[in-house]
Design a protein around this motif. Structure first.
Motif, PDB file in Angstrom:
ATOM      1  N   GLN A 366     -47.623   0.180  12.296  1.00 32.61           N
ATOM      2  CA  GLN A 366     -46.159   1.048  12.044  1.00 32.61           C
ATOM      3  C   GLN A 366     -45.038  -0.141  11.494  1.00 32.61           C
ATOM      4  N   ALA A 367     -44.687  -0.946  11.395  1.00 31.73           N
ATOM      5  CA  ALA A 367     -44.176  -2.094  10.952  1.00 31.73           C
ATOM      6  C   ALA A 367     -43.909  -2.142   9.669  1.00 31.73           C
ATOM      7  N   LEU A 368     -45.751  -2.042   9.592  1.00 35.22           N
ATOM      8  CA  LEU A 368     -45.445  -2.317   7.749  1.00 35.22           C
ATOM      9  C   LEU A 368     -45.771  -0.786   6.994  1.00 35.22           C
ATOM     10  N   VAL A 369     -45.620   0.053   7.741  1.00 32.43           N
ATOM     11  CA  VAL A 369     -45.793   1.880   7.452  1.00 32.43           C
ATOM     12  C   VAL A 369     -44.296   1.976   7.381  1.00 32.43           C
ATOM     13  N   ASP A 370     -43.304   0.882   8.329  1.00 27.70           N
ATOM     14  CA  ASP A 370     -42.222   1.164   7.611  1.00 27.70           C
ATOM     15  C   ASP A 370     -41.363   0.696   6.949  1.00 27.70           C
ATOM     16  N   GLU A 371     -42.182  -0.865   6.488  1.00 28.56           N
ATOM     17  CA  GLU A 371     -41.376  -1.359   6.017  1.00 28.56           C
ATOM     18  C   GLU A 371     -41.699  -1.309   4.390  1.00 28.56           C
ATOM     19  N   LEU A 372     -42.568  -0.580   4.201  1.00 27.68           N
ATOM     20  CA  LEU A 372     -42.877   0.339   2.838  1.00 27.68           C
ATOM     21  C   LEU A 372     -41.573   1.671   2.358  1.00 27.68           C
ATOM     22  N   GLY A 373     -40.966   1.678   3.844  1.00 27.21           N
ATOM     23  CA  GLY A 373     -39.674   3.039   3.018  1.00 27.21           C
ATOM     24  C   GLY A 373     -41.038   4.072   3.199  1.00 27.21           C
ATOM     25  N   ALA A 376     -42.672   8.780   7.791  1.00 26.95           N
ATOM     26  CA  ALA A 376     -41.357   9.884   7.613  1.00 26.95           C
ATOM     27  C   ALA A 376     -41.177   9.433   9.692  1.00 26.95           C
ATOM     28  N   MET A 377     -41.901   8.815  10.037  1.00 33.15           N
ATOM     29  CA  MET A 377     -41.587   8.981  11.434  1.00 33.15           C
ATOM     30  C   MET A 377     -41.869   6.261  11.723  1.00 33.15           C
ATOM     31  N   THR A 378     -40.623   6.731  12.574  1.00 33.59           N
ATOM     32  CA  THR A 378     -40.320   5.625  12.665  1.00 33.59           C
ATOM     33  C   THR A 378     -40.343   5.372  14.331  1.00 33.59           C
ATOM     34  N   TYR A 379     -41.089   3.802  14.519  1.00 36.47           N
ATOM     35  CA  TYR A 379     -41.523   3.892  16.174  1.00 36.47           C
ATOM     36  C   TYR A 379     -39.574   3.268  16.511  1.00 36.47           C
ATOM     37  N   ILE A 380     -39.427   2.897  15.951  1.00 38.84           N
ATOM     38  CA  ILE A 380     -38.001   2.173  16.676  1.00 38.84           C
ATOM     39  C   ILE A 380     -36.948   2.450  15.712  1.00 38.84           C
ATOM     40  N   PRO A 381     -36.273   3.820  16.107  1.00 43.08           N
ATOM     41  CA  PRO A 381     -35.143   4.136  14.893  1.00 43.08           C
ATOM     42  C   PRO A 381     -34.759   3.194  15.301  1.00 43.08           C
ATOM     43  N   ARG A 382     -33.694   3.014  14.120  1.00 45.74           N
ATOM     44  CA  ARG A 382     -32.470   1.520  12.983  1.00 45.74           C
ATOM     45  C   ARG A 382     -31.271   2.701  13.571  1.00 45.74           C
ATOM     46  N   LEU A 383     -29.962   1.835  13.480  1.00 44.84           N
ATOM     47  CA  LEU A 383     -28.990   2.273  13.849  1.00 44.84           C
ATOM     48  C   LEU A 383     -28.494   2.386  12.085  1.00 44.84           C
ATOM     49  N   GLU A 384     -27.055   3.082  11.929  1.00 45.04           N
ATOM     50  CA  GLU A 384     -26.911   3.950  10.850  1.00 45.04           C
ATOM     51  C   GLU A 384     -25.718   2.843   9.835  1.00 45.04           C
ATOM     52  N   LEU A 419     -52.614   5.787  10.740  1.00 41.38           N
ATOM     53  CA  LEU A 419     -51.649   5.307  12.131  1.00 41.38           C
ATOM     54  C   LEU A 419     -51.751   6.313  13.106  1.00 41.38           C
ATOM     55  N   ALA A 420     -51.746   7.717  11.994  1.00 41.08           N
ATOM     56  CA  ALA A 420     -51.431   8.974  12.950  1.00 41.08           C
ATOM     57  C   ALA A 420     -52.690   8.594  13.762  1.00 41.08           C
ATOM     58  N   GLU A 421     -53.398   8.383  12.737  1.00 41.12           N
ATOM     59  CA  GLU A 421     -54.648   8.393  14.229  1.00 41.12           C
ATOM     60  C   GLU A 421     -55.006   7.815  15.421  1.00 41.12           C
ATOM     61  N   LYS A 422     -54.496   6.744  15.179  1.00 47.80           N
ATOM     62  CA  LYS A 422     -54.365   5.279  16.180  1.00 47.80           C
ATOM     63  C   LYS A 422     -53.569   6.112  17.015  1.00 47.80           C
ATOM     64  N   TYR A 423     -52.275   7.017  16.643  1.00 51.58           N
ATOM     65  CA  TYR A 423     -51.002   7.114  17.289  1.00 51.58           C
ATOM     66  C   TYR A 423     -51.818   8.047  18.265  1.00 51.58           C
ATOM     67  N   GLY A 427     -53.005   8.264  22.543  1.00 53.93           N
ATOM     68  CA  GLY A 427     -52.236   9.708  23.190  1.00 53.93           C
ATOM     69  C   GLY A 427     -50.292   9.987  22.708  1.00 53.93           C
ATOM     70  N   SER A 428     -50.247   8.596  22.342  1.00 57.91           N
ATOM     71  CA  SER A 428     -48.642   9.646  21.401  1.00 57.91           C
ATOM     72  C   SER A 428     -48.849  10.639  20.578  1.00 57.91           C
ATOM     73  N   LEU A 429     -48.902  11.713  21.323  1.00 55.72           N
ATOM     74  CA  LEU A 429     -48.871  13.198  20.565  1.00 55.72           C
ATOM     75  C   LEU A 429     -48.273  13.139  19.315  1.00 55.72           C
ATOM     76  N   LYS A 430     -46.909  12.899  20.158  1.00 59.74           N
ATOM     77  CA  LYS A 430     -46.037  13.996  19.569  1.00 59.74           C
ATOM     78  C   LYS A 430     -45.696  13.083  17.833  1.00 59.74           C
ATOM     79  N   THR A 431     -45.906  11.654  17.951  1.00 55.90           N
ATOM     80  CA  THR A 431     -45.363  11.183  16.791  1.00 55.90           C
ATOM     81  C   THR A 431     -47.155  10.405  15.982  1.00 55.90           C
TER      82      THR A 431
END
Length: 815
Positions: A366-373, A376-384, A419-423, A427-431
């Motif tokens: 998840q961290a690598l996907v987030d860094e690519l930018g 659509a889903m981030t594990y930890i929302p960032r403050l604006e 990543l979705a498959e791993k989630y 059991g992280s279904l909504k993600t």
């Protein structure tokens, strides 16, 4: 044409030839690149630089990130994903800025057709890069792209004849294209040629190592030794790399701790390591930094191994791990961003399949996907307000793009899909739902919607898909999973012998919904048919075995759970159920061996029930060391939560009875006349630890256990400690209100008081812990104890036999 070489070779931002489009793209100065693309004059050289700039921008948007919306040429031509299709294979609908690659392909094809000499050769090289990227966008292999690549690579090979740097890249990129089409033998040959051109020294060998924090015995593990032809050192400058998340394990080390094998440099030793002399002196715990091109070669070799061998085999996983660890554990800031992130990704894929490392694996993905930018889903929302500061910490586009053509293409959506498959697997279904929706994976999305109480919406989406694809067996099976209608599973089975549909039917009859009669025979039938198609599904074997146990088909159950443990040796429940099956078949020894395997796995899963079964069978076989071990483990698992309820009193009393029948070892005189402490046997030592150290910490209201501990202290010739145990046991009764509520409790208190008075009389005048008597005023304490119980029982139990016994005890007290 020297200014064309940095497009292919550039090792660092400092290399290049001035203010060219190539340097701008490599150094990541995107606004300047955008301006150069807009203002470029019309010439063959400029067209080549422009095509390279377009390709790099397309790769940044779809592969490496970060996003550069607004800094790339606008799509004035109206090109879409359909224009990237080939051989009737469509490009992924999530492809962004398709016009960049389409225009680059047009420019390069024109240059290849019209130009000659070195310019044509470089155009051909860049065209192969563009075609490889195009192929990675498609759902299946495209024959026209394959044919073009096969034709183009030999044409510009002359560029590399006298240049080892170019040769290395040529062979790596050729091997990369061959791996895309599963030409494993050809890729292997080109990887070897690339290694020869690079001069990389490489050896996959074994070293003794420790992997856990408490490991005392080293075990052999695979290690990749690698050394570049040229000695290089880290520059010392700060290079932004993706964060490698720590494992945070209480058991495992962050990295293995290697030690050399004895005799590894002695040719006459059986441990002699037959590797290149240039690798003999490498410290396995601190290998030297590699050139980035050599790191790219290692990652391609890792991909080759992944494609050629079964990645679920433990040895193959070990080999793959050795390759990625060579990059991850390289000296700080000595690895290119793209190559380091790819190594982290490959390690995460390996780790996400293991329950011991799945947390770090998925969070790292998840961290690598987030860094690519891209995600659509981030594990930890960032403050604006922190976004800008976070973006400034990201690696530059230059470091991300520098070796992208020597690595296997990995589009952002393929990373999101995995990543979705791993989630979903954890059991992280909504993600997972959010990711699948973005990726337009309808069957997966329908299952996720059903799981989050949006069944009708999921059914509508899936039904539309099935109307368009009526032969999709998987889709019909998923429809059955959502609607719980067996006819859909039957249809999926008829269409394509789809094993999951039979698994679902088996589960339907094993655990039926309300209103459906449970039918274990039908469940066994469906599970059996499913396993004939896919015999590697662990959960189906487990349920199949459970059906066998419940129907008393113990041979079937034993076979099923044997298959379970062959697929996963770390499944404690399967081992425990196998033991139950074997016990029912009268095979006690085999059952106990299975329980031993179960407890080894359960030690990490903290399943007290497995240990309870283990203790029961061990008692039947009179394996008292194992009874002791199991009892201690149950207390360790449940003690903090359950207190003294975690203690099986009859089992402890049986262990104490066995202990006190052994002879307590005596101290002996040493050679210098000093007394040497007695040596206890394993059982004696562990039983003392259980009764005198572990159990007293949990006791609050069980006098029987205090009596058992007192027996151990008497055996240890510690009368003062034994007397303290009797006193604590008596206080359990005097401090409990039940002594005035239940006659049985009062009777037990009177009996225990008799034993306490006897202990006072027997131990009171013995030598105490620090000299003197154990209890000089033992007669007074006897009388005091009797008075206390008389006061608690008066007006409650005066007409009972226990009261008569108490009065008799009072009359017989020593004067």
């Amino acid at each position: 044409m020297s200014y064309l070489r940095p497009l292919i070779l550039s090792e660092s931002p400092a290399e290049g030839s001035g203010n060219t489009i190539a340097d701008l793209i490599i150094n990541g100065k995107l606004p300047e690149a955008h301006k150069a693309l807009s203002d470029a004059t019309d010439s063959p050289e400029t067209d080549l630089l422009k095509a390279a700039a377009l390709i790099q921008s397309f790769i940044q948007v779809n592969f490496t990130g970060p996003q550069i919306d607004g800094l790339i040429p606008e799509n004035t031509s109206g090109y879409t994903q359909k224009d990237l299709s080939a051989s009737n294979e469509p490009a992924n609908v999530l492809t962004k800025a398709a016009h960049l690659l389409v225009e680059a392909l047009k420019l390069l094809r024109a240059l290849v057709e019209k130009q000659e000499g070195e310019l044509q050769s470089y155009s051909q090289w860049w065209l192969t890069r563009a075609l490889v990227i195009q192929q990675s966008l498609l759902f299946a292999d495209a024959s026209e792209i394959h044919d073009s690549l096969t034709e183009l690579f030999p044409k510009f090979k002359k560029l590399v004849e006298s240049d080892s740097e170019l040769a290395t890249r040529y062979y790596l990129e050729k091997a990369r294209s061959e791996l895309m089409y599963d030409y494993d033998s050809k890729a292997e040959q080109d990887l070897k040629l690339g290694q020869n051109a690079s001069g990389l020294l490489l050896s996959l060998t074994g070293f003794m190592a420790k992997r856990t924090k408490f490991q005392t015995v080293e075990h052999p593990v695979l290690l990749l030794l690698a050394k570049s032809r040229k000695e290089i050192t880290a520059s010392g400058e700060e290079i932004q790399l993706p964060e490698a998340l720590p494992l945070n394990s209480d058991l495992f080390l962050e990295k293995p701790l290697y030690s050399a094998m004895e005799g590894e440099k002695d040719p006459d030793s059986p441990f002699y390591r037959k590797i290149d002399p240039g690798l003999q002196d490498i410290d396995p715990n601190a290998q030297p930094p590699l050139r980035d091109i050599d790191s790219a070669l290692l990652m391609l070799r890792e991909q080759y191994i992944r494609q050629c061998q079964a990645t679920d085999a433990p040895f193959v996983k070990e080999e793959l791990s050795a390759y990625v660890q060579r990059l991850i554990y390289a000296p700080s800031c000595s690895v290119n961003w793209l190559l380091f992130s790819r190594a982290l990704w490959e390690r995460s894929v390996l780790e996400s399949d293991s329950p011991k490392t799945v947390e770090r694996g998925i969070l790292q993905m998840q961290a690598l996907v987030d860094e690519l930018g891209h995600s659509a889903m981030t594990y930890i929302p960032r403050l604006e307000e922190a976004d800008k500061a976070e973006e400034e910490k990201l690696a530059s586009p230059a470091s991300r793009l520098r070796y992208v053509h020597q690595a296997m293409p990995l589009p952002s959506w393929s990373m999101d899909a995995l990543l979705a498959e791993k989630y979903l697997s954890i059991g992280s279904l909504k993600t997972a739902l959010g990711l699948y929706e973005r990726l337009q994976m309808w069957a997966e999305m329908a299952m996720c919607l059903a799981a989050v109480d949006k069944q009708e919406e999921g059914i509508a989406i899936l039904q539309k898909h099935l109307d368009e694809n009526p032969d999709d067996a998987r889709g019909w099976s998923v429809m059955g999973d959502i609607t719980l209608k067996p006819e859909y599973w039957e249809k999926a089975w008829k269409l394509g012998k789809y094993a999951p549909s039979k698994r679902s039917l088996g589960q339907w009859f094993y655990m039926p919904p309300k209103g459906v009669e449970r039918n274990l025979d039908l469940a066994i039938k469906h599970f059996n048919e499913s396993l004939h198609v896919n015999p590697l599904h662990l959960n189906t074997w487990f349920l199949y075995g459970c059906c066998g146990l419940e129907t008393e088909q113990y041979e079937l159950a034993a076979e099923a759970f044997t298959r379970c443990v062959s697929l996963d040796e770390t499944d404690p429940k399967a081992w425990s159920n196998l033991s139950t099956s074997l016990l029912r078949l009268g095979k006690k020894t085999e059952a106990f061996n299975a329980l031993k395997k179960s407890t080894r796995a359960a030690s990490e899963n903290s399943d007290w029930r497995i240990w309870a079964n283990y203790v029961t069978v061990a008692i039947e076989l009179e394996e008292w060391n194992e009874v002791l071990r199991g009892t201690k483990n149950i207390i360790a698992i449940m003690g903090e939560k359950e207190g003294e309820k975690a203690i099986d009193v009859p089992v402890v009393e049986a262990l104490v009875s066995i202990l006190v029948t052994t002879e307590f070892p005596r101290a002996v005189d040493g050679p210098d006349g000093e007394e040497i402490a007695p040596r206890l046997s394993f059982f004696q030592k562990e039983c003392i630890d259980l009764t005198c150290n572990l159990i007293p910490k949990l006791l609050t209201s069980n006098a029987r256990l205090w009596k058992a501990i007192a027996k151990v202290e008497i055996w240890r010739k510690r009368p003062w400690a034994a007397l303290e145990c009797f006193e604590k046991g008596f206080r359990v009764y005097t401090h409990s209100p039940t002594v005035q509520e239940h006659e049985k409790v009062f009777a037990d208190a009177v009996e225990f008081l008799g034993e306490l008075c006897e202990a006072y009389e027997n131990f009171g005048e013995m030598e105490g812990r620090n000299g003197g008597e154990v209890c000089p005023d033992w007669k007074y304490k006897c009388k005091s104890a009797v008075r206390v119980l008389v006061g608690r029982g008066k007006n409650y139990w005066e007409e009972t036999k226990a009261w008569e016994d108490l009065m008799t005890l009072k009359e017989n007290l020593p004067k």
